[in-house]
Design an enzyme around this catalytic site. Structure first.
Site, PDB file in Angstrom:
ATOM      1  N   ASN A 162     -14.075 -13.454  15.621  1.00 33.47           N
ATOM      2  CA  ASN A 162     -15.312 -13.520  14.862  1.00 33.47           C
ATOM      3  C   ASN A 162     -16.491 -13.438  15.831  1.00 33.47           C
ATOM      4  O   ASN A 162     -16.555 -14.212  16.789  1.00 33.47           O
ATOM      5  CB  ASN A 162     -15.343 -14.830  14.056  1.00 33.47           C
ATOM      6  CG  ASN A 162     -16.506 -14.892  13.102  1.00 33.47           C
ATOM      7  OD1 ASN A 162     -17.651 -14.774  13.505  1.00 33.47           O
ATOM      8  ND2 ASN A 162     -16.226 -15.119  11.836  1.00 33.47           N
TER       9      ASN A 162
ATOM     10  N   CYS B 192     -10.968 -13.734   4.405  1.00 32.53           N
ATOM     11  CA  CYS B 192     -11.910 -13.788   3.293  1.00 32.53           C
ATOM     12  C   CYS B 192     -11.696 -12.544   2.429  1.00 32.53           C
ATOM     13  O   CYS B 192     -10.914 -11.661   2.777  1.00 32.53           O
ATOM     14  CB  CYS B 192     -13.345 -13.835   3.821  1.00 32.53           C
ATOM     15  SG  CYS B 192     -13.878 -12.270   4.562  1.00 32.53           S
TER      16      CYS B 192
ATOM     17  N   GLU C 184     -10.914 -10.376  11.749  1.00 34.00           N
ATOM     18  CA  GLU C 184     -10.109  -9.221  11.353  1.00 34.00           C
ATOM     19  C   GLU C 184     -10.907  -7.933  11.462  1.00 34.00           C
ATOM     20  O   GLU C 184     -10.381  -6.897  11.883  1.00 34.00           O
ATOM     21  CB  GLU C 184      -9.597  -9.394   9.917  1.00 34.00           C
ATOM     22  CG  GLU C 184      -8.739 -10.617   9.700  1.00 34.00           C
ATOM     23  CD  GLU C 184      -9.529 -11.871   9.317  1.00 34.00           C
ATOM     24  OE1 GLU C 184      -8.908 -12.812   8.800  1.00 34.00           O
ATOM     25  OE2 GLU C 184     -10.760 -11.914   9.527  1.00 34.00           O
TER      26      GLU C 184
ATOM     27  N   CYS D 215     -12.432  -9.170   4.370  1.00 31.67           N
ATOM     28  CA  CYS D 215     -11.350  -8.777   5.273  1.00 31.67           C
ATOM     29  C   CYS D 215     -10.094  -8.432   4.485  1.00 31.67           C
ATOM     30  O   CYS D 215      -9.393  -7.465   4.820  1.00 31.67           O
ATOM     31  CB  CYS D 215     -11.092  -9.884   6.285  1.00 31.67           C
ATOM     32  SG  CYS D 215     -12.508 -10.176   7.377  1.00 31.67           S
TER      33      CYS D 215
ATOM     34  N   HIS E 210     -16.234 -10.453  11.227  1.00 34.73           N
ATOM     35  CA  HIS E 210     -15.204 -11.487  11.149  1.00 34.73           C
ATOM     36  C   HIS E 210     -14.086 -11.111  12.118  1.00 34.73           C
ATOM     37  O   HIS E 210     -14.041  -9.980  12.623  1.00 34.73           O
ATOM     38  CB  HIS E 210     -14.673 -11.588   9.725  1.00 34.73           C
ATOM     39  CG  HIS E 210     -15.617 -12.260   8.785  1.00 34.73           C
ATOM     40  ND1 HIS E 210     -15.251 -12.655   7.531  1.00 34.73           N
ATOM     41  CD2 HIS E 210     -16.928 -12.619   8.917  1.00 34.73           C
ATOM     42  CE1 HIS E 210     -16.265 -13.220   6.914  1.00 34.73           C
ATOM     43  NE2 HIS E 210     -17.307 -13.202   7.741  1.00 34.73           N
TER      44      HIS E 210
ATOM     45  N   ASP F  65     -21.028 -18.800   7.367  1.00 30.89           N
ATOM     46  CA  ASP F  65     -19.974 -17.800   7.537  1.00 30.89           C
ATOM     47  C   ASP F  65     -19.245 -17.513   6.231  1.00 30.89           C
ATOM     48  O   ASP F  65     -18.899 -16.380   5.949  1.00 30.89           O
ATOM     49  CB  ASP F  65     -18.971 -18.244   8.603  1.00 30.89           C
ATOM     50  CG  ASP F  65     -18.042 -17.115   9.002  1.00 30.89           C
ATOM     51  OD1 ASP F  65     -18.531 -16.091   9.500  1.00 30.89           O
ATOM     52  OD2 ASP F  65     -16.814 -17.258   8.812  1.00 30.89           O
TER      53      ASP F  65
END
Length: 153
Positions: A48, A86, A61, A89, A59, A149
């Site tokens: 991240n 999330c 990923e 992602c 993020h 976030d």
């Protein structure tokens, strides 16, 4: 399609994701790391970088997939991440047709699991205490940054 490991086994790929998460935290960011694996080899890694790069979408990923560059296919890859992705992602994982996600933990944040599974993605939740502790320590130290976030400010 979801599996949970009753005796968590952290392999080299999850360890690489944890190392990425710790690197991100050491840079003043959010401790979430990820690696992309193909044929038993790490293709890319990331963490991240929302804080470090003043980015809305970096993020763990997303950084990992950006670092992978263009791939002809992702259908033969596995993405590892220290925290359940999330929806942003998870949507990218579905879009790229990555068939499997191995997650360090989903206790802190787990809302995309059903979405991933509904699109045929296998989700393996290792439920690693190390990942839970890393997130709990971060959230206790930086609650405002965590809520920013996950867009819950």
């Amino acid at each position: 399609m979801s599996t949970s490991n009753p005796t968590p086994n952290k392999d080299e790929f999850m360890q690489a994701s944890i190392d990425e998460a710790r690197l991100g935290r050491s840079e003043g960011g959010i401790p979430i790391g990820s690696v992309l694996v193909r044929n038993g080899q790490i293709v890319a890694r990331g963490h991240n970088k929302r804080v470090q790069e003043d980015s809305a979408i970096k993020h763990g990923e997303m950084d990992c997939l950006t670092n992978a560059g263009r791939q002809r296919t992702y259908r033969d890859t596995v993405i590892y991440t220290t925290l359940m992705p999330c929806y942003m992602c998870a949507g990218t994982i579905v879009q790229f047709k990555i068939p499997k996600v191995v997650v360090g933990e989903s206790r802190t944040f787990g809302e995309s699991r059903a979405f991933l599974e509904s699109h045929g993605v296998e989700v393996v939740d290792l439920d690693l205490q190390e990942c839970v502790d890393m997130m709990n320590e971060f959230i206790a130290a930086e609650p405002t940054l965590w809520h920013e976030d996950i867009m819950e400010l």
